[in-house]
Write a protein that holds these residues in place. Sequence first.
Motif, PDB file in Angstrom:
ATOM      1  N   CYS A   5       0.963   0.557   0.302  1.00 41.75           N
ATOM      2  CA  CYS A   5       0.172   0.598   1.540  1.00 41.75           C
ATOM      3  C   CYS A   5      -1.273   0.179   1.315  1.00 41.75           C
ATOM      4  O   CYS A   5      -1.917  -0.336   2.212  1.00 41.75           O
ATOM      5  CB  CYS A   5       0.221   1.998   2.146  1.00 41.75           C
ATOM      6  SG  CYS A   5       1.810   2.356   2.932  1.00 41.75           S
ATOM      7  N   ASP A  38       4.687   3.941   0.648  1.00 35.94           N
ATOM      8  CA  ASP A  38       3.617   4.930   0.624  1.00 35.94           C
ATOM      9  C   ASP A  38       3.054   5.109  -0.780  1.00 35.94           C
ATOM     10  O   ASP A  38       3.784   5.032  -1.773  1.00 35.94           O
ATOM     11  CB  ASP A  38       4.123   6.282   1.118  1.00 35.94           C
ATOM     12  CG  ASP A  38       4.403   6.282   2.612  1.00 35.94           C
ATOM     13  OD1 ASP A  38       3.831   5.425   3.311  1.00 35.94           O
ATOM     14  OD2 ASP A  38       5.194   7.135   3.064  1.00 35.94           O
ATOM     15  N   ARG A  39       1.748   5.366  -0.857  1.00 35.03           N
ATOM     16  CA  ARG A  39       1.116   5.648  -2.136  1.00 35.03           C
ATOM     17  C   ARG A  39       1.543   7.018  -2.656  1.00 35.03           C
ATOM     18  O   ARG A  39       1.844   7.930  -1.878  1.00 35.03           O
ATOM     19  CB  ARG A  39      -0.409   5.631  -1.998  1.00 35.03           C
ATOM     20  CG  ARG A  39      -0.985   4.307  -1.549  1.00 35.03           C
ATOM     21  CD  ARG A  39      -0.641   3.183  -2.497  1.00 35.03           C
ATOM     22  NE  ARG A  39      -1.150   3.396  -3.830  1.00 35.03           N
ATOM     23  CZ  ARG A  39      -2.297   2.894  -4.283  1.00 35.03           C
ATOM     24  NH1 ARG A  39      -3.042   2.165  -3.490  1.00 35.03           N
ATOM     25  NH2 ARG A  39      -2.682   3.106  -5.525  1.00 35.03           N
TER      26      ARG A  39
END
Length: 282
Positions: free
Chosen positions: A101, A128-129
């Motif tokens: 992201c 997502d991180r």
Amino acid sequence: MPTREPVVVLGEFDGFHLGHRHLLEAAARVARLAERPLVAVVFDVGRDRVLHDQAERSRALLRYGVSQIRVLAVPLDSVDATDVADSIVAGLDPALVVMACAPDGIADAYPDVRAEFRTRGVDVVEVDRVVDHAGPVTAERVRTAVETGDIAAVIELTGEPYPITGIVQRGQQLGRTIGFPTANLEPPADRVIPAKGVYAAHVRHDGVDYLAAVNVGVRPTVDASDRLVIEAHLLDVDIDLYDQRIAVSLTHRVRDEHRFESLDALTEQLARDVDTVRHLNP
């Protein structure tokens, strides 16, 4: 070249932290579901010092099922999203692009890069991180941990000890005269070097791991040149490693580097350091 349009995963992949692993696991799942090869495009953003060189990054990527690796020069201070997308689409014709992201290295330009792919009809999967107690896991956090000697944080962020690889150099051989022979490495000019101090480590040579006490510093007690060296004292063995390549993996920080008033005081402290290393790495 892949025979089918690949799934392409993008990133700088320096430090190879938990976020990179999460991104690659997601990309590998996408590639399996799509029944397409997985290709990694590694951004080279021109850093003076890196955590892992391209060869180390490539070995790590291959472990996650990447079938091909491309390195793309992307100036960190002037990312051109159009050029990035054009280079990847023209060179690989991706079926799908997988990105974090907010990827390390080109985070500020990320929305533009994502949009450029989509205008070319290439779907983008955003992953997502990885976030921990201090926020997103990033290569910058790994760099800071290495530079401050916080090996515990390095391992928490990457899942691995910090590696330093090099050719053993001939030194003054003073360590041998006081009972602590060392294998000396010249600090790599292009690598992030840990803070000065003594560390517990494993040294790998010719497929064998040895427990070691490692000093990163200028040896203020015995050397006035202020030249930074990395010295590894292998415990319980005495082998000739001159001119041979070894891999040093730092596992714990033991203490800061100090100047001692005498060789006897230094020798006594080195004995205590060895005991600490044995305790930390039983």
